[in-house]
Design a protein around this motif. Structure first.
Motif, short mmCIF file in Angstrom:
data_model
loop_
_atom_site.label_atom_id
_atom_site.label_comp_id
_atom_site.label_asym_id
_atom_site.label_seq_id
_atom_site.Cartn_x
_atom_site.Cartn_y
_atom_site.Cartn_z
N LYS A 96 3.19 3.94 -6.66
CA LYS A 96 1.73 4.28 -6.32
C LYS A 96 1.41 3.13 -5.46
O LYS A 96 0.56 3.41 -4.38
CB LYS A 96 1.04 4.46 -7.56
CG LYS A 96 1.00 5.80 -8.16
CD LYS A 96 0.04 5.76 -9.51
CE LYS A 96 0.37 6.97 -10.24
NZ LYS A 96 -0.45 6.80 -11.73
N LEU A 97 1.98 1.86 -5.64
CA LEU A 97 1.46 0.82 -4.88
C LEU A 97 2.14 0.89 -3.41
O LEU A 97 1.32 0.35 -2.53
CB LEU A 97 2.06 -0.37 -5.44
CG LEU A 97 1.75 -1.74 -5.28
CD1 LEU A 97 0.14 -1.82 -5.30
CD2 LEU A 97 2.22 -2.96 -5.82
N VAL A 98 3.41 1.37 -3.27
CA VAL A 98 3.83 1.74 -1.93
C VAL A 98 3.01 2.57 -1.18
O VAL A 98 2.75 2.51 -0.19
CB VAL A 98 5.37 2.03 -2.08
CG1 VAL A 98 5.75 2.38 -0.63
CG2 VAL A 98 6.30 0.93 -2.66
N GLU A 99 2.71 3.63 -1.76
CA GLU A 99 1.73 4.83 -1.24
C GLU A 99 0.43 4.31 -0.77
O GLU A 99 -0.02 4.43 0.37
CB GLU A 99 1.71 5.87 -2.39
CG GLU A 99 0.83 7.24 -1.57
CD GLU A 99 1.51 7.69 -0.32
OE1 GLU A 99 0.63 8.13 0.30
OE2 GLU A 99 2.47 7.75 -0.28
N ALA A 100 -0.13 3.33 -1.62
CA ALA A 100 -1.52 2.90 -1.36
C ALA A 100 -1.37 1.75 -0.22
O ALA A 100 -2.50 1.47 0.45
CB ALA A 100 -2.27 2.19 -2.59
N GLY A 154 3.06 7.47 15.87
CA GLY A 154 4.29 6.71 15.32
C GLY A 154 4.59 7.18 13.95
O GLY A 154 3.70 7.65 13.31
N PRO A 155 5.26 6.48 13.40
CA PRO A 155 5.90 6.76 11.82
C PRO A 155 5.06 5.92 11.07
O PRO A 155 4.31 4.97 11.22
CB PRO A 155 7.24 6.26 11.86
CG PRO A 155 7.60 5.48 12.77
CD PRO A 155 6.54 5.81 14.12
N ALA A 156 5.01 6.29 9.74
CA ALA A 156 4.15 5.64 8.76
C ALA A 156 5.07 4.59 8.48
O ALA A 156 6.40 4.44 8.41
CB ALA A 156 4.16 6.58 7.44
N PRO A 183 7.15 -7.08 10.72
CA PRO A 183 6.55 -7.06 9.28
C PRO A 183 6.48 -5.85 8.53
O PRO A 183 6.30 -5.89 7.25
CB PRO A 183 5.20 -7.64 9.50
CG PRO A 183 4.85 -6.76 11.03
CD PRO A 183 6.31 -7.05 11.71
N GLN A 184 7.05 -4.48 9.05
CA GLN A 184 6.84 -3.40 8.55
C GLN A 184 8.43 -2.80 7.98
O GLN A 184 9.33 -3.34 8.70
CB GLN A 184 6.02 -2.61 9.23
CG GLN A 184 4.64 -2.77 9.35
CD GLN A 184 4.33 -2.88 10.83
OE1 GLN A 184 4.92 -3.09 11.74
NE2 GLN A 184 2.84 -3.22 11.00
N LEU A 185 8.25 -1.78 7.13
CA LEU A 185 9.39 -1.05 6.97
C LEU A 185 8.80 0.30 6.78
O LEU A 185 7.77 0.56 6.35
CB LEU A 185 9.75 -1.63 5.24
CG LEU A 185 10.42 -2.71 5.06
CD1 LEU A 185 10.75 -2.75 3.61
CD2 LEU A 185 11.80 -2.58 5.88
N PRO A 186 9.72 1.13 6.76
CA PRO A 186 9.33 2.66 6.55
C PRO A 186 9.12 2.80 5.02
O PRO A 186 9.91 2.13 4.34
CB PRO A 186 10.84 3.23 7.00
CG PRO A 186 11.46 2.49 7.87
CD PRO A 186 11.10 0.95 7.37
N PRO A 187 8.30 3.78 4.54
CA PRO A 187 8.04 3.86 3.25
C PRO A 187 9.40 4.09 2.41
O PRO A 187 9.40 3.67 1.43
CB PRO A 187 7.33 5.35 3.11
CG PRO A 187 6.46 5.06 4.62
CD PRO A 187 7.37 4.71 5.58
N ALA A 188 10.17 4.65 2.97
CA ALA A 188 11.40 5.25 2.31
C ALA A 188 12.34 3.76 1.95
O ALA A 188 12.97 3.74 0.82
CB ALA A 188 12.24 6.36 2.80
N ALA A 189 12.17 2.89 2.91
CA ALA A 189 12.86 1.31 2.76
C ALA A 189 12.17 0.84 1.39
O ALA A 189 12.94 0.24 0.77
CB ALA A 189 13.26 0.60 3.76
#
Length: 182
Positions: free
Chosen positions: A152-156, A164-166, A125-131
């Protein structure tokens, strides 16, 4: 003969009751008290209380106006949860990745690997923030929203675990996106 059979039958009934009834009931009771949300599927609800999905299972989001999850080898069906089983040297895997990369391509930047490769379960269900950030220009264009607002929405919605990674939960991110004023 009956002297040997009776203890065996009593042991079978007793152990069946303990391992088949008492233990599962005890574990279920403890889970409901100590880990209520997780024991009930980590369900994600909208503002009206309607179930929108699970925080633990990816969903398919169609349309350029949404953040997309990783591809799923089983088309996001939990019954057929699995990897693609294609070896790294298999030409079919290279063709599928090239096709998915062409569909996801935005500008000259290379497509993040997480957007073109499946996870081990096919339901990550997750993606790396860069993706997630890679998809911002496409969504900003489709929705007419400033890219800075989406960043900002992605960051929030980025989770930074202790180990582990973000990561960004795509369902939570899309629910937050849906609540943005248009």
């Amino acid at each position: 003969m009956l002297n040997q059979l009776r203890p065996a039958i009593v042991s079978l009934v007793l152990l069946s009751a303990v391992t088949g009834v008492a233990y599962p009931l005890a574990v279920t009771g403890i889970a409901q008290v100590a880990f209520h949300d997780q024991a009930n599927g980590s369900l994600v609800r909208d503002d009206q209380g309607n179930v929108r999905g699970s925080a633990l299972i990816a969903q398919k989001f169609d349309g350029a106006q949404w953040f997309h999850s990783r591809p799923s080898a089983g088309d996001f069906a939990t019954v057929s949860s699995s990897a693609s089983n294609l070896a790294p040297g298999n030409p079919a895997l290279a063709e599928r990745i090239a096709k998915d990369a062409a569909a996801q391509q935005i500008g000259a930047q290379p497509v993040p690997l997480a957007l073109v490769t499946t996870s081990g379960s096919g339901l990550d269900p997750q993606l790396p923030p860069a993706a997630a950030l890679y998809q911002v220009p496409r969504i900003a264009l489709e929705r007419g929203v400033p890219a800075a607002s989406l960043e900002k929405l992605v960051e929030a919605n980025t989770e930074r675990p202790l180990i582990g990674p973000a990561v960004v939960n795509v369902l939570a991110l899309n629910m937050a996106l849906a609540s943005l004023p248009r």
